[in-house]
Design a protein around this motif. Structure first.
Motif, PDB file in Angstrom:
ATOM      1  N   LYS A   9       0.735  -1.088   0.069  1.00  0.00           N
ATOM      2  CA  LYS A   9       0.084  -0.090   0.018  1.00  0.00           C
ATOM      3  C   LYS A   9       0.566   1.261  -0.022  1.00  0.00           C
ATOM      4  N   SER A  10       1.966   1.197   0.627  1.00  0.00           N
ATOM      5  CA  SER A  10       2.989   2.323   0.644  1.00  0.00           C
ATOM      6  C   SER A  10       3.461   2.711  -0.431  1.00  0.00           C
ATOM      7  N   ILE A  11       3.780   1.699  -1.541  1.00  0.00           N
ATOM      8  CA  ILE A  11       4.379   2.028  -2.699  1.00  0.00           C
ATOM      9  C   ILE A  11       3.291   2.251  -3.978  1.00  0.00           C
ATOM     10  N   GLY A  12       1.960   1.399  -3.754  1.00  0.00           N
ATOM     11  CA  GLY A  12       1.085   1.456  -4.837  1.00  0.00           C
ATOM     12  C   GLY A  12       1.046   0.275  -5.895  1.00  0.00           C
ATOM     13  N   SER A  93       0.285  -5.061   2.904  1.00  0.00           N
ATOM     14  CA  SER A  93      -0.504  -5.904   1.680  1.00  0.00           C
ATOM     15  C   SER A  93      -1.684  -5.426   1.431  1.00  0.00           C
ATOM     16  N   GLU A  94      -1.935  -5.246   0.240  1.00  0.00           N
ATOM     17  CA  GLU A  94      -3.183  -4.741  -0.363  1.00  0.00           C
ATOM     18  C   GLU A  94      -3.498  -5.823  -1.683  1.00  0.00           C
ATOM     19  N   TYR A  95      -4.481  -5.509  -2.320  1.00  0.00           N
ATOM     20  CA  TYR A  95      -4.461  -6.039  -3.582  1.00  0.00           C
ATOM     21  C   TYR A  95      -5.857  -5.327  -4.390  1.00  0.00           C
ATOM     22  N   ILE A  96      -5.824  -5.472  -5.585  1.00  0.00           N
ATOM     23  CA  ILE A  96      -6.550  -5.011  -6.776  1.00  0.00           C
ATOM     24  C   ILE A  96      -7.532  -6.443  -7.281  1.00  0.00           C
ATOM     25  N   LYS A  97      -8.895  -6.451  -7.335  1.00  0.00           N
ATOM     26  CA  LYS A  97      -9.407  -7.659  -7.759  1.00  0.00           C
ATOM     27  C   LYS A  97     -10.192  -7.071  -9.106  1.00  0.00           C
ATOM     28  N   ILE A  98     -10.011  -7.631 -10.111  1.00  0.00           N
ATOM     29  CA  ILE A  98     -10.639  -7.154 -11.439  1.00  0.00           C
ATOM     30  C   ILE A  98     -11.269  -8.443 -12.099  1.00  0.00           C
ATOM     31  N   PRO A  99     -12.525  -8.487 -12.408  1.00  0.00           N
ATOM     32  CA  PRO A  99     -13.288  -9.405 -13.275  1.00  0.00           C
ATOM     33  C   PRO A  99     -12.560  -9.524 -14.543  1.00  0.00           C
ATOM     34  N   ILE A 100     -12.344 -10.766 -14.953  1.00  0.00           N
ATOM     35  CA  ILE A 100     -11.653 -11.136 -16.298  1.00  0.00           C
ATOM     36  C   ILE A 100     -12.440 -10.472 -17.453  1.00  0.00           C
ATOM     37  N   GLY A 101     -13.598 -10.232 -17.359  1.00  0.00           N
ATOM     38  CA  GLY A 101     -14.470  -9.797 -18.219  1.00  0.00           C
ATOM     39  C   GLY A 101     -14.062  -8.118 -18.475  1.00  0.00           C
ATOM     40  N   GLU A 102     -13.344  -7.832 -17.811  1.00  0.00           N
ATOM     41  CA  GLU A 102     -12.865  -6.110 -18.214  1.00  0.00           C
ATOM     42  C   GLU A 102     -11.758  -6.189 -18.925  1.00  0.00           C
ATOM     43  N   SER A 179      -5.742   4.870 -11.278  1.00  0.00           N
ATOM     44  CA  SER A 179      -6.443   6.287 -11.208  1.00  0.00           C
ATOM     45  C   SER A 179      -7.258   6.422  -9.791  1.00  0.00           C
ATOM     46  N   LYS A 180      -7.652   5.213  -9.442  1.00  0.00           N
ATOM     47  CA  LYS A 180      -7.871   5.043  -8.051  1.00  0.00           C
ATOM     48  C   LYS A 180      -6.903   5.256  -6.825  1.00  0.00           C
ATOM     49  N   TYR A 181      -5.627   5.147  -7.168  1.00  0.00           N
ATOM     50  CA  TYR A 181      -4.557   5.183  -6.263  1.00  0.00           C
ATOM     51  C   TYR A 181      -3.636   6.277  -6.557  1.00  0.00           C
ATOM     52  N   LYS A 182      -3.945   7.379  -7.327  1.00  0.00           N
ATOM     53  CA  LYS A 182      -3.109   8.379  -7.367  1.00  0.00           C
ATOM     54  C   LYS A 182      -3.499   9.589  -6.690  1.00  0.00           C
TER      55      LYS A 182
END
Length: 182
Positions: A9-12, A93-102, A179-182
């Motif tokens: 999270k501290s790095i992005g 630790s953090e994660y981004i979860k994206i549906p494969i359909g995107e 863009s959500k992490y900037k």
């Protein structure tokens, strides 16, 4: 199916050592060792960037041979479904979860396990998914046959495969989440 990207999270998210010049990558690695000594990334050896560049060259060649679409030179890395072990790699630790359909699946390649041991000359256990890169349609068949590595090898005692690595060869979907992490 969901694709996950784990990060500190501290790095992005979606920061890549191979997307920057080698000298800058070495400085980043040194900073990680100093600033995040308890992270998995701090344990990487001095030749890691060189080895990763070599591996990415193999990935590019294999994906091009399969007709994959590569809009960027160095991929973004994700994994298929949640992998608890990867959550332990980072201090925050953090994660981004994206549906494969995107994603345009024609811009995705896969290795059954991390690409570095998958293509390593020192891993020669005869498993059929060694030294192979898969398209989306192909990896679905491999998953049907073997399941997800994190389900049967979460502690790594059965080999180096602990997740299915995804190589995202486009910025399009990733940029929406960045863009959500900037």
């Amino acid at each position: 199916m969901y694709l996950y990207h784990y990060f500190d999270k501290s790095i992005g998210p979606f920061r890549s050592l191979t997307a920057v010049p080698s000298e800058e990558a070495k400085k980043v690695m040194e900073a990680i060792k100093t600033e995040h000594p308890n992270s998995q990334c701090a344990e990487r050896h001095d030749k890691y960037v060189e080895y990763r560049h070599n591996c990415e060259s193999i990935l590019r060649g294999e994906f091009a041979a399969k007709g994959g679409i590569m809009e960027i030179n160095t991929p973004h890395y994700m994994v298929v479904e949640h992998c608890p072990w990867l959550s332990t790699w980072y201090e925050q630790s953090e994660y981004i979860k994206i549906p494969i359909g995107e994603f345009d699946t024609r811009t995705l390649s896969f290795t059954y396990g991390d690409s570095m041991p998958t293509f390593s000359p020192s891993v020669n256990d005869g498993k059929e998914y060694r030294k192979k890169l898969y398209t989306y349609e192909e990896i679905l068949k491999v998953i049907e046959k073997y399941g997800l590595p994190q389900d049967w090898n979460d502690d790594g005692k059965f080999g180096p495969e602990r997740y299915i690595e995804v190589h995202v060869w486009s910025d399009e979907t990733v940029n929406k989440y960045l863009s959500k992490y900037k």
